[in-house]
Write a protein that holds these residues in place. Structure first.
Motif, short mmCIF file in Angstrom:
data_model
loop_
_atom_site.label_atom_id
_atom_site.label_comp_id
_atom_site.label_asym_id
_atom_site.label_seq_id
_atom_site.Cartn_x
_atom_site.Cartn_y
_atom_site.Cartn_z
N ASP A 1 34.99 48.88 47.27
CA ASP A 1 34.39 49.74 46.20
C ASP A 1 35.14 50.95 46.34
N GLU A 2 36.49 50.88 47.26
CA GLU A 2 37.41 51.97 47.07
C GLU A 2 38.65 51.63 46.28
N LYS A 3 38.85 52.13 45.05
CA LYS A 3 40.06 51.73 44.16
C LYS A 3 41.28 52.10 44.88
N ASP A 4 41.42 53.03 45.73
CA ASP A 4 42.61 53.25 46.60
C ASP A 4 42.92 52.27 47.57
N ILE A 5 41.82 51.60 48.05
CA ILE A 5 42.17 50.37 49.03
C ILE A 5 42.48 49.22 48.11
N ARG A 6 41.95 48.98 47.15
CA ARG A 6 42.33 47.92 46.48
C ARG A 6 43.79 47.88 45.92
N ASN A 7 44.17 49.23 45.54
CA ASN A 7 45.63 49.32 45.07
C ASN A 7 46.56 49.25 46.16
N LEU A 8 46.19 49.67 47.37
CA LEU A 8 47.09 49.77 48.48
C LEU A 8 47.04 47.97 49.13
N ILE A 9 46.20 47.26 48.69
CA ILE A 9 46.12 45.78 49.10
C ILE A 9 47.30 45.21 48.16
N LYS A 10 46.93 45.60 46.73
CA LYS A 10 48.16 45.02 46.00
C LYS A 10 49.55 45.21 46.10
N LEU A 11 49.66 46.63 46.46
CA LEU A 11 50.78 47.09 46.91
C LEU A 11 51.61 46.03 48.04
N TYR A 12 50.88 46.15 49.19
CA TYR A 12 51.18 45.20 50.32
C TYR A 12 51.56 43.95 49.97
N LEU A 13 50.85 43.25 49.06
CA LEU A 13 51.15 41.95 48.54
C LEU A 13 51.98 41.73 47.40
N SER A 14 52.40 42.65 46.85
CA SER A 14 53.15 42.79 45.69
C SER A 14 54.47 41.94 45.46
N ASN A 15 55.01 41.61 46.65
CA ASN A 15 56.29 40.87 46.57
C ASN A 15 55.92 39.15 46.97
N GLU A 16 54.57 38.93 46.97
CA GLU A 16 54.37 37.55 47.03
C GLU A 16 53.86 36.82 45.93
N ASN A 17 54.09 37.11 44.59
CA ASN A 17 53.62 36.49 43.31
C ASN A 17 52.17 36.17 43.07
N TYR A 18 51.37 36.86 43.75
CA TYR A 18 49.88 36.63 43.70
C TYR A 18 49.34 37.38 42.30
N GLU A 19 48.36 36.49 41.90
CA GLU A 19 47.79 37.14 40.70
C GLU A 19 46.34 37.78 41.32
N PHE A 20 46.20 39.12 40.97
CA PHE A 20 44.93 39.79 41.55
C PHE A 20 43.93 39.94 40.33
N VAL A 21 42.67 39.54 41.24
CA VAL A 21 41.42 40.03 40.25
C VAL A 21 40.62 40.99 41.29
N GLU A 22 39.72 42.09 40.68
CA GLU A 22 39.34 42.88 41.28
C GLU A 22 37.84 43.07 41.10
N ALA A 23 37.04 43.41 42.06
CA ALA A 23 35.72 43.80 42.06
C ALA A 23 35.34 44.82 42.96
N GLU A 24 34.28 45.58 42.64
CA GLU A 24 34.09 47.06 43.43
C GLU A 24 32.81 46.79 44.20
N ASN A 25 32.29 45.66 43.98
CA ASN A 25 31.10 45.42 44.89
C ASN A 25 30.72 43.82 44.68
N GLY A 26 29.63 43.36 45.60
CA GLY A 26 29.36 42.07 45.85
C GLY A 26 28.89 41.46 44.62
N LEU A 27 28.19 42.08 43.79
CA LEU A 27 27.39 41.46 42.47
C LEU A 27 28.49 41.21 41.33
N ASP A 28 29.46 42.15 41.32
CA ASP A 28 30.69 41.90 40.47
C ASP A 28 31.36 40.92 40.85
#
Length: 231
Positions: free
Chosen positions: A12-39
Motif C-alpha cells: 500500500d506504500e508507493k515508496d516501498i513499491r518504487n524501492l523494490i523496483k529500484l533494487y530489482l531494476s538490473n534483473e530485466n524483470y517486468e513489474f505489475v503493481e497493486a496497492e492492496n489485496g483486492l487489486d
C-alpha cells in the motif's frame, strides 16, 4: 530471445513499491503493481512468475490475499513485512507463502531471495511426461508425480516448499541435512540472511501436519547441533 520474468508487487506504500523496483531494476524483470489485496487478485494471472506481498494492507491483508491466490495459482509468494516473529512467519507459511522478507529490506537479500524462488519454481515445474513415482514411509505416501502426500490414505495439504523439503529428506533417508544444506538444495541458492530461520519454520510446519506427537517426532528427526533426517 530474452525471457521476461513478471513480478507482481503488492504494497500500500508507493515508496516501498518504487524501492523494490529500484533494487530489482538490473534483473530485466517486468513489474505489475497493486496497492492492496483486492487489486492484486484482479491482476493475478498465470503469466505472473512471482508475487511480492505486503502483509499489513487496507481492504484485504496479505494473509487473506495469499490464501485466495493459492486457490488457483502456484507461483512463488514472498511476504514483505516488519512482523518478524516466528509465529508471524508460521502464519504466513500456513497461508501458502514460500518465503519471508523482513522490512526494512536488505537489497542483496531481496534480490537473492527473488532469484532463488524463481529459479526453484522454474526448475521444479512438473513435466507432463513425468512418470508416477511413489515413496512410502510407514503410514505416509509421497507421490512425486502428482505432489500429493497422504497419511493413512488421508491427503495432507503441503505447500510447494514443504513438499520439496519432505521430498529431499525422504529420498535421502538416514542422511542428516543442516538448515543451510536444506535451504541451498530446496531454494537452489546459497544461504542468505535469515534463511536458516525460514527453513526452521517450514520444518515446524511440516511436523505439525505429519506428526502425531510433536514432542516425539516419528518422521522428521532432529540431530541436535547438526540438522534433520528421515529414517
Amino acid at each position: 530471445m530474452v525471457i521476461i520474468i513478471k513480478l507482481l508487487i503488492v504494497d500500500d506504500e508507493k515508496d516501498i513499491r518504487n524501492l523494490i523496483k529500484l533494487y530489482l531494476s538490473n534483473e530485466n524483470y517486468e513489474f505489475v503493481e497493486a496497492e492492496n489485496g483486492l487489486d492484486a487478485l484482479s491482476l493475478i494471472s498465470s503469466d505472473i512468475d512471482l508475487v511480492l506481498l505486503d502483509v499489513m494492507m487496507p481492504k484485504m491483508d496479505g494473509i487473506q490475499t495469499c490464501l485466495n491466490i493459492r486457490d488457483n495459482f502456484n507461483m512463488p509468494i514472498l511476504f514483505l513485512t516488519a512482523k518478524i516473529e516466528d509465529t508471524d512467519k508460521l502464519t504466513g507459511f500456513l497461508s501458502g507463502a514460500d518465503d519471508y522478507i523482513s522490512k526494512p529490506f536488505n537489497p542483496i537479500d531481496l534480490v537473492a531471495r527473488v532469484k532463488a524462488n524463481i529459479r526453484r519454481y522454474k526448475n521444479y515445474s512438473i513435466s507432463q511426461s513425468e512418470t508416477t513415482s511413489k515413496i512410502l514411509l510407514n503410514e505416509i505416501t509421497v507421490d512425486l508425480s502428482s505432489h500429493v502426500v497422504c497419511k493413512n490414505n488421508d491427503v495432507i495439504n503441503l505447500t510447494k516448499t514443504e513438499f520439496y523439503i519432505l521430498k529431499l529428506l525422504i529420498e535421502n533417508r538416514g542422511k542428516v541435512y543442516s538448515l543451510e544444506q536444506i535451504y541451498n538444495t530446496v531454494w537452489k541458492s546459497e544461504s542468505v540472511l535469515n534463511s536458516e530461520s525460514t527453513v526452521s519454520v517450514h520444518i515446524r510446519n511440516l511436523r505439525e501436519k505429519l506428526e502425531d506427537d510433536l514432542s516425539h517426532p516419528k518422521y522428521i528427526k532432529t540431530v541436535w547441533g547438526v540438522g534433520y533426517r528421515v529414517d
